[in-house]
Design a protein around this motif. Structure first.
Motif, short mmCIF file in Angstrom:
data_model
loop_
_atom_site.label_atom_id
_atom_site.label_comp_id
_atom_site.label_asym_id
_atom_site.label_seq_id
_atom_site.Cartn_x
_atom_site.Cartn_y
_atom_site.Cartn_z
N SER A 226 59.43 70.26 49.02
CA SER A 226 60.74 70.66 49.57
C SER A 226 61.29 71.88 48.84
O SER A 226 61.51 71.83 47.61
CB SER A 226 61.72 69.49 49.45
OG SER A 226 63.04 69.97 49.50
N TRP B 125 61.40 65.48 53.88
CA TRP B 125 61.99 65.77 52.57
C TRP B 125 62.88 67.01 52.54
O TRP B 125 63.79 67.10 51.71
CB TRP B 125 60.89 65.89 51.51
CG TRP B 125 60.33 64.54 51.17
CD1 TRP B 125 59.11 64.05 51.51
CD2 TRP B 125 61.00 63.48 50.45
NE1 TRP B 125 58.97 62.76 51.04
CE2 TRP B 125 60.11 62.40 50.39
CE3 TRP B 125 62.26 63.37 49.85
CZ2 TRP B 125 60.44 61.20 49.76
CZ3 TRP B 125 62.59 62.18 49.22
CH2 TRP B 125 61.69 61.11 49.18
N SER C 232 55.34 65.29 55.84
CA SER C 232 56.30 64.86 54.82
C SER C 232 57.37 65.93 54.56
O SER C 232 58.51 65.59 54.24
CB SER C 232 55.61 64.44 53.52
OG SER C 232 54.77 65.42 53.07
#
Ligand SMILES: C[S@@+](CC[C@H](N)C(=O)[O-])C[C@H]1O[C@@H](n2cnc3c(N)ncnc32)[C@H](O)[C@@H]1O
Length: 230
Positions: free
Chosen positions: A82, A19, A15
């Motif tokens: 992030s 992101w 992920s």
């Protein structure tokens, strides 16, 4: 179990890879880039459903809800995978001199123990891989104080044409296709199925759509919900 989870993780794009670049251009017309809180979060506080205390925001992005919680008297910890999102959130908080504890961390690195009065997730869980969901919800349960509250906002099915997930995929589809196509959509029954053993439902409703010039964020394709730890 962790070996098995990692094996399943490896079938999907990490992920962070999605992101991190997502936040590199802050001028993109992404609705949640605006610094205004979810209308339901505002309502929980305005109506007294939740009281100021220690809060944790999971997948906080550029910090709009964490900043709002601080402005309402909460002591806020907030994490996002992030670094670009956390940098942006810190800049926003610093401008206001808000001492919010923003950290670039995965939610799976957290092990809170009955520390929080309120945990909030706006759009994080629907991007969590299905096999990690129980671990995620257990972390939230363990992190809440007895009687603490959990607020969850996630995709509802059937709104692909206006910004929701294009396909209402089942968990099984995600493994077959090796993608979650931007996030899974949940029926009300599924949300209740996932949470009802450990949490009492205080409210479960669709988010109210808000005008662009409103001070609150509201799009019509999200569930909003508030739960109390049993
Ligand atoms: C749809 S965005 C919502 C951002 C923010 N909650 C908001 O509504 O403005 C989902 C966020 O979850 C974060 N995220 C996804 N997986 C994560 C993980 N494992 N740990 C921490 N954050 C994660 C992403 O980086 C992204 O910022």
């Amino acid at each position: 179990m962790e070996d098995l989870y990692k094996m399943l993780d490896s079938q999907f794009r990490p992920s962070k890879q999605f992101w991190e670049p997502f936040y590199s251009d802050r001028t993109r017309p992404v609705p949640f880039f605006h610094n205004k809180p979810d209308e339901n979060l505002h309502a929980y506080i305005a109506s007294g459903l939740i009281q100021p205390g220690r809060a944790l925001e999971l997948g906080c992005g550029p910090g709009r809800n964490a900043i709002f919680l601080h402005s309402k008297g909460f002591r806020v910890d907030a994490v996002d995978i992030s670094q670009a999102a956390i940098d942006w959130a810190k800049e926003r908080a610093n401008e206001l001199l808000y001492p919010i504890h923003f950290q670039c961390r995965s939610v799976f690195e957290l092990e809170p123990r009955e520390e929080y009065d309120f945990v909030y997730d706006s759009g994080c869980m629907h991007g969590i891989l299905p096999h990690r969901r129980i671990q995620y919800l257990n972390m939230i349960y363990n992190g809440l104080k007895p009687g603490g509250h959990f607020g969850l906002t996630c995709f509802a099915p059937g709104f692909g044409d206006i910004g929701g997930p294009q396909f209402a995929m089942s968990d099984w589809d995600a493994y077959e296709e090796k993608t979650m196509k931007g996030g899974l959509a949940f029926t009300a029954e599924k949300i209740r199925y996932l949470l009802s053993d450990n949490f009492e439902c205080i409210e479960l409703r669709m988010m109210n759509e808000m005008d662009e010039d409103s001070d609150l964020f509201g799009v019509p394709f999200l569930w909003t919900s508030l739960w109390r730890k049993k």
